[in-house]
Write a protein that holds these residues in place. Structure first.
Motif, PDB file in Angstrom:
ATOM      1  N   GLN A 159      40.286  35.448  37.546  1.00 25.73           N
ATOM      2  CA  GLN A 159      39.705  36.615  37.995  1.00 25.73           C
ATOM      3  C   GLN A 159      40.833  37.604  38.573  1.00 25.73           C
ATOM      4  O   GLN A 159      42.062  37.273  39.328  1.00 25.73           O
ATOM      5  CB  GLN A 159      38.647  36.588  39.093  1.00 25.73           C
ATOM      6  N   THR A 174      36.934  38.949  34.921  1.00 28.40           N
ATOM      7  CA  THR A 174      37.114  37.480  34.733  1.00 28.40           C
ATOM      8  C   THR A 174      36.995  37.161  33.244  1.00 28.40           C
ATOM      9  O   THR A 174      35.982  37.433  32.606  1.00 28.40           O
ATOM     10  CB  THR A 174      35.905  37.051  35.735  1.00 28.40           C
ATOM     11  N   THR A 175      37.708  35.892  33.103  1.00 26.80           N
ATOM     12  CA  THR A 175      37.943  35.430  31.570  1.00 26.80           C
ATOM     13  C   THR A 175      37.627  33.910  31.606  1.00 26.80           C
ATOM     14  O   THR A 175      38.296  33.234  32.563  1.00 26.80           O
ATOM     15  CB  THR A 175      39.076  35.902  31.165  1.00 26.80           C
ATOM     16  N   HIS A 209      33.683  44.692  35.515  1.00 24.01           N
ATOM     17  CA  HIS A 209      33.066  45.554  36.851  1.00 24.01           C
ATOM     18  C   HIS A 209      33.839  46.541  37.143  1.00 24.01           C
ATOM     19  O   HIS A 209      34.933  46.552  37.948  1.00 24.01           O
ATOM     20  CB  HIS A 209      32.700  44.726  38.109  1.00 24.01           C
ATOM     21  N   THR A 211      33.523  37.408  31.180  1.00 28.10           N
ATOM     22  CA  THR A 211      32.425  36.971  31.748  1.00 28.10           C
ATOM     23  C   THR A 211      32.189  37.790  32.781  1.00 28.10           C
ATOM     24  O   THR A 211      30.938  37.986  33.381  1.00 28.10           O
ATOM     25  CB  THR A 211      32.498  35.416  32.416  1.00 28.10           C
ATOM     26  N   GLU A 212      33.080  38.889  33.161  1.00 29.12           N
ATOM     27  CA  GLU A 212      32.670  39.929  34.082  1.00 29.12           C
ATOM     28  C   GLU A 212      33.875  41.104  33.746  1.00 29.12           C
ATOM     29  O   GLU A 212      35.023  41.137  33.741  1.00 29.12           O
ATOM     30  CB  GLU A 212      33.088  39.564  35.631  1.00 29.12           C
ATOM     31  N   ARG A 231      41.871  41.802  39.643  1.00 27.37           N
ATOM     32  CA  ARG A 231      41.320  43.050  40.142  1.00 27.37           C
ATOM     33  C   ARG A 231      42.430  44.216  39.603  1.00 27.37           C
ATOM     34  O   ARG A 231      43.849  44.092  40.099  1.00 27.37           O
ATOM     35  CB  ARG A 231      41.294  43.428  41.510  1.00 27.37           C
TER      36      ARG A 231
END
Length: 315
Positions: free
Chosen positions: A266, A238-239, A296, A293-294, A268
């Motif tokens: 976001q 996520t940006t 994972h 910000t993510e 995947r």
């Protein structure tokens, strides 16, 4: 240096009338391993385990335990006494106390005093049922009964433990307690073959797995090798910044195979690298001043691999 094989089968086959339950299985399990056997109902798992436990005679093929040929006749009773077998339907005697039940089996295993009493206390401590030793089996919970069955199975300190669906019907807490006991047994050097439909438990316990389909052993490998070969890695990104800049940076990495937009800002990402490669990708994105910000990273689990292999066999 290769470890000694605890189990080796050659062309192991079992036929019931016209139905071939186990078909030409060559199985190898190294000493000290926890080997998970998975497959759908009717795949032949129980029949294979029963043959290893000498509860079923092979139609053809050979079984070796630590290099010694395993036969159903009376020629190798000492070897048979080194096996521990817990079937999925072993009966308990509800009118006996926990202690009397274990003492009964200890006598069947020819354990003599003072070792017999010492061993009863040891297995009760292992399965955490010391405080229940005077209780009637009828009063135990399902999880306790299953742990008691395991205590009975390891009373005689087998070199090979065969467990057929040992956590079937147990709640999550009881399954966790059972897993912890299996880990202790493995640390003590026991070789364990365990079949289960709860693949998350096997993924946590096993060093190697075998997958059976229609009587065939279609896959047998160390778990880590299986993950490396068949499990894809996904990264959720996520940006706060420009989506196109993030996509452009991903295009520069040869291990990025594809991506899918999950939500606004976001992605995947299907990623073909290991954990070090994931870390390198993260460093490159930060170096490109992309405000993440993510980040994972996940890996497909054993259940996904099993379903994927099943689909390949079907096609």
């Amino acid at each position: 240096m290769a470890r000694e094989l605890a189990v080796r089968t050659c062309g192991l086959t079992k036929q019931f009338d016209r139905h071939v339950a186990v078909n030409d299985v060559d199985l190898q399990i190294a000493a000290g391993e926890v080997y998970g056997l998975i497959g759908p109902n009717g795949a032949g798992k129980t029949t294979l385990i029963r043959m290893l436990a000498t509860a079923e005679e092979p139609t053809q093929g050979e079984i070796y335990i630590h290099g010694d040929r395993l036969l159903l006749d009376q020629s190798n009773t000492t070897l048979k006494r080194r096996l521990g077998y817990l079937p999925d339907d072993f009966p308990l005697y509800d009118n006996l106390t926990v202690w009397d039940y274990l003492d009964y089996f200890a006598r069947l295993y020819f354990l003599r005093e003072p070792r017999r009493t010492q061993r009863l206390y040891e297995v009760l401590e292992l399965v955490q049922l010391q405080y229940k030793r005077k209780s009637l089996i009828a009063t135990l919970s399902r999880g306790m009964k299953q742990r008691l069955s395991l205590a009975r199975t390891v009373l005689h300190e087998p070199i090979l433990l065969l467990l057929d669906e040992p956590v079937s019907g147990l709640d999550p807490v009881a399954r966790m307690q059972f897993r912890e006991i299996i880990k202790v047994l493995q640390e003590a050097g026991m070789t364990i073959l365990i079949s289960s439909h709860v693949l998350s438990d096997l993924a946590e316990l096993c060093t190697s797995v075998g997958i059976m389909e229609l009587g065939y052993l279609v896959e047998s490998a160390r778990l880590q090798d299986l993950y490396q070969r068949l499990s894809h890695r996904h990264i959720l990104l996520t940006t706060l910044g420009d989506f196109k800049q993030l996509q452009a940076e991903l295009n520069n990495n040869s291990l990025v195979k594809a991506w899918e937009v999950m939500a606004e800002k976001q992605l995947r990402v299907d990623f073909d690298g290991d954990e070090e490669d994931c870390a390198e990708l993260l460093r490159s994105l930060i170096a490109a001043n992309i405000p993440l910000t993510e980040f994972h990273c996940t890996q497909e689990d054993l259940e996904t691999i099993f379903l994927k292999l099943g689909h390949q066999q079907a096609s």
